[in-house]
Design an enzyme around this catalytic site. Structure first.
Site, PDB file in Angstrom:
ATOM      1  N   ALA A  51       0.864  -1.190   0.000  1.00  0.00           N
ATOM      2  CA  ALA A  51       0.000   0.000   0.000  1.00  0.00           C
ATOM      3  C   ALA A  51       0.899   1.237   0.000  1.00  0.00           C
ATOM      4  CB  ALA A  51      -0.948  -0.006   1.196  1.00  0.00           C
ATOM      5  N   HIS A  81       6.729   6.120   1.397  1.00  0.00           N
ATOM      6  CA  HIS A  81       7.608   5.004   1.010  1.00  0.00           C
ATOM      7  C   HIS A  81       8.513   5.433  -0.151  1.00  0.00           C
ATOM      8  CE1 HIS A  81       4.034   2.668   2.624  1.00  0.00           C
ATOM      9  NE2 HIS A  81       5.031   2.180   3.354  1.00  0.00           N
TER      10      HIS A  81
END
Ligand code: PAF
Length: 515
Positions: A28, A33
């Site tokens: 996800a 990230h």
């Protein structure tokens, strides 16, 4: 970008990666990230690393009533986002690939209780055991040179750093700052569970922390501060798991604001559990660098201070300035009673000029060049050994350190002057290495070079005198990080110092000026 689904694929791919950086995730993926991946691909000493991202929703870290079953699984989109950020490979193993003998047969890790009894650990029993177990399993398979983790999960970062250090794994752990939405909400895969109305309420979490930050002052009662945050969160309709103030590395509770303090909170907002934190500071960070003579402290300290936007406090220059004053006034440098009156009302100013160079003024006179004369060099040790001189300059340095924001270098900086520095480094090199450097320096400056054995004997003798003298002996603070610089270039030593600094003072508390 390569998609690797099995351990065999991973092993095969691993062989070609010379410098490998690793970003573990549960998928996800979002901009947070991606920022880890982007940080991961940055060159290290001229070499471009490859970044491997893992996507694995780890059942071991979810409690029975938590969201394991509905945790978003979006592998195709994850692969696109990872590739766009520059990842070279994505490792997305099935459960049986990672835990082939099943969970019951798995060797598990248990990080220290002291790091789990607070914050999320108290509310999610077993969570960090699950995190440490999977991350160590992944590290064993991937064998990266660097592990990149978000500072958002601060407790996870602290625990993984400790586990990796305790197991002596040869890799560097890098924490990266939290990415936020415009209204301050920290990016999280769990934000996607929120309805529009819940999303609005969620913004109260960073807001309440920011308000506490704005009210923070040195010595503040932190029980009152956390109670105020809790009240604000509850007023916004959030269900509070905790609001806590702790020392950021030991995670021990703090009752008063001193040094760097982590203020962290977890709330339930509709179906999501959200966490956030920020750092309160009673003053800006202080780094103390001590170590024996000839270990190259001044050169690296100056450059390191500049890299981090900290002021360089050259305590050696201060002792030289007093020595200059003693000589200038015709006082016997060996006579402490005669030196003492010169220290009353002493006006000693260090200021940073262009390109980081430092100017030194004593009672209004610019003595920057004069304090480097051979006469001052010859007598500075004598003057610096007087108790009255040490005391006066220690007081002076501590006054300069009241606001913090400096790197101080000197013989007893970490032990006597700034015992509460955020980072203490004992910068040293073997006697042989220091003798070699001294010989090179003499040669480059056109002086005759004595045999190495003779230089080594002189350096060993000076170390002995420095460590055994009565006033301010050279000792390594018990909490100092030892950095042995043998075989390292100046640039490499600065890199290590920056890495050490970042393990103590996160970007969020003191951002890099260059970034
Ligand atoms: O932070 C996370 O997403 C997870 O805890 C991690 C580090 C990937 C381990 O499963």
């Amino acid at each position: 970008m390569q998609l690797l689904r099995s351990r065999a694929d991973l092993q095969q791919w691993r062989r070609q990666a010379a410098l490998l950086h690793f970003v573990p995730t549960m998928g996800a993926l979002h901009r947070g990230h991606q920022s880890l991946i982007e940080r991961g691909v940055e060159p290290v000493a001229g070499t471009r690393p490859q970044v491997l991202v893992s996507v694995f929703v780890n059942p071991l870290q979810f409690g029975p009533d938590e969201d394991f079953a509905r945790y978003p699984r979006t592998l195709e989109q994850d692969a696109e986002l990872a590739a766009a950020a520059g990842a070279a490979a994505l490792f997305a193993p099935a459960l049986a690939e990672l835990y082939p003998l099943g969970e019951a047969e798995l060797t598990r890790l248990q990080p220290p209780d002291s790091l789990q009894e607070v914050l999320c650990g108290r509310h999610r029993p077993g969570h960090f055991n699950g995190v440490a177990t999977v991350v160590l399993r992944l590290l064993g398979l991937i064998r990266p040179d660097r592990l990149l983790l978000g500072e958002k999960d601060w407790q996870q970062l602290v625990i993984l750093r400790r586990v990796i250090a305790d197991l002596g794994l040869p890799l560097e752990v890098v924490g990266c700052p939290t990415c936020r939405e415009d209204d301050g909400l920290a990016l999280s895969s769990r934000n996607r569970y929120l309805s529009a109305a819940e999303r609005q309420s969620a913004a109260a979490l960073p807001r309440a922390l920011r308000n506490a930050h704005a009210r923070a002052n040195p010595g503040q009662d932190l029980a009152a501060a956390t109670a105020a945050v809790r009240a604000e969160l509850e007023a916004a309709g959030l269900v509070v798991d905790y609001v806590e103030a702790v020392e950021p590395h030991s995670l021990r509770p703090r009752s008063q604001l001193q040094g760097l303090t982590l203020l962290a909170a977890a709330v339930h907002c509709g179906p999501s559990r959200l966490i956030d934190h920020l750092f309160l500071m009673s003053r800006q960070p202080i780094v103390a660098i001590d170590g024996p003579a000839g270990a190259g402290k001044s050169t690296v300290t100056r450059a390191f201070a500049e890299r981090l936007g900290l002021i360089y406090l050259d305590t050696g220059a201060m002792y030289r300035a007093v020595t200059w004053l003693v000589q200038n006034r015709g006082v016997d440098p060996a006579d402490a009673a005669a030196v003492a009156p010169l220290l009353e009302g002493l006006d000693l100013q260090l200021s940073t000029a262009a390109a980081g160079s430092q100017r030194v003024r004593v009672n209004g006179d610019d003595v920057t060049e004069a304090i480097r004369s051979p006469e001052v060099t010859a007598q500075v040790s004598l003057v610096a050994a007087h108790g009255c001189v040490r005391e006066a300059l220690t007081r002076h340095q501590q006054a300069m350190g009241e606001r913090g924001g400096l790197v101080a270098e000197g013989r007893d900086i970490g032990t006597a002057v700034f015992p509460d520095a955020e980072l203490k480094v004992f910068l040293t090199a073997t006697v042989a290495e220091r003798a070699r450097r001294r010989a090179l320096d003499l040669q480059q400056r056109g002086f005759s070079v004595p045999p190495l054995m003779e230089l080594e004997a002189q350096i060993a003798e000076r170390d002995h005198l420095d460590s055994s003298r009565e006033v301010a002996p050279l000792t390594q603070a018990h909490d100092a990080e030892e950095l042995i610089t043998d075989g390292l270039s100046i640039e490499a030593v600065i890199e290590r110092l920056v890495t050490l600094f970042r393990t103590r003072v996160p970007q969020e508390a003191w951002p890099d000026p260059a970034r």
